[in-house]
Write an enzyme that holds these catalytic residues in place. Structure first.
Site, short mmCIF file in Angstrom:
data_model
loop_
_atom_site.label_atom_id
_atom_site.label_comp_id
_atom_site.label_asym_id
_atom_site.label_seq_id
_atom_site.Cartn_x
_atom_site.Cartn_y
_atom_site.Cartn_z
N HIS A 112 50.53 41.40 89.74
CA HIS A 112 50.32 40.06 89.18
C HIS A 112 50.64 39.98 87.69
CE1 HIS A 112 47.41 38.95 92.71
NE2 HIS A 112 48.69 38.88 93.04
N CYS A 142 66.09 36.69 72.19
CA CYS A 142 67.14 35.66 72.20
C CYS A 142 67.05 34.70 71.03
CB CYS A 142 67.12 34.90 73.53
SG CYS A 142 65.68 33.81 73.77
#
Length: 239
Positions: A112, A142
């Site tokens: 999870h 990024c």
């Protein structure tokens, strides 16, 4: 005697470390007090990122102050002892905390996700992130803002590493569930898969899980007591 052990842990193993369970039969779990559809779905994050991130910031701060308990430590001992005897422990957790790692378990599968990591929705990179998250944070990879979210599996998303988990189940000799509610799938279905593969099954829990009738052996009580006792008994029976 089983040499390849598959252990599934749930929120019950971390409850005594001060981390709340999500569901319990007294109606006091996290999702009884907070609406998961407003805090733990991709749609909720898109609609109100500030509220979602604030919820996980609080949980992250709570985790940073928590410590592993005797149950976590017992599983770390089990991993080490099995390795010395040529065996293997597969430790799969539904928990997003890092208490297994802090107890020095070496290989933990977080189906999870992990609360102390952030994932960028723009580029997919995953980074260690123990600090608070903000919609204005910039992804170190990024360079774009607005996409960093907790690296956790939300409702409606597929759990992680399912192929690895399936392979490990097929190779195991024994399946043990510790501190799980037996109500959340696909993890709640692992015991049925284990039985289908011919594994012996053991439940260690505070109280009977929803799928308790699928276990060959059942031990009930606080995880910090029942898990270490089971580990010592199991190791004592190994040649």
């Amino acid at each position: 005697m089983a040499r390849s052990v598959f252990v599934l842990t749930g929120a019950g193993i971390s409850a005594e470390s001060g981390l709340g369970t999500f569901r319990d039969k007294d109606g006091q779990g996290i999702w009884a007090r907070f609406d998961p559809m407003k805090l733990a779905t991709p749609e909720a994050f898109a609609r109100d990122p500030d509220n979602v991130l604030a919820f996980y910031d609080l949980r992250r701060r709570n985790l940073l102050n928590a410590k592993p308990n005797a149950a976590h430590q017992a599983l770390a001992r089990l991993e080490q002892a099995l390795a010395k005897r040529g065996g293997h422990l597969t430790l799969v957790t539904q928990n997003i905390d890092d208490l297994h790692e802090r107890a020095v378990s070496r290989r933990v599968i977080h189906m999870h996700g992990e609360l102390l990591k952030a994932r960028c929705q723009h580029c997919g990179s995953v980074r260690l992130w123990p600090e608070d998250l903000s919609p204005s944070d910039v992804c170190p990879d990024c360079g774009r803002a607005g996409g960093l979210r907790p690296h956790v599996v939300w409702f409606g998303e597929m759990p992680l590493f399912m192929d690895d988990i399936d392979r490990a189940l097929r190779k195991a000799d024994l399946f043990v569930a510790i501190g799980t509610s037996g109500a959340v799938y696909p993890a709640a279905g692992f015991v049925a898969e284990a039985r289908a593969h011919g594994l012996r099954t053991c439940e260690i829990n505070l109280e009977a899980a929803d799928n308790a009738d699928l276990f060959d052996e059942r031990r009930y009580g606080p995880a910090s007591q029942t898990a270490p006792a089971w580990v010592e008994e199991f190791l004592g029976a190994l040649p």
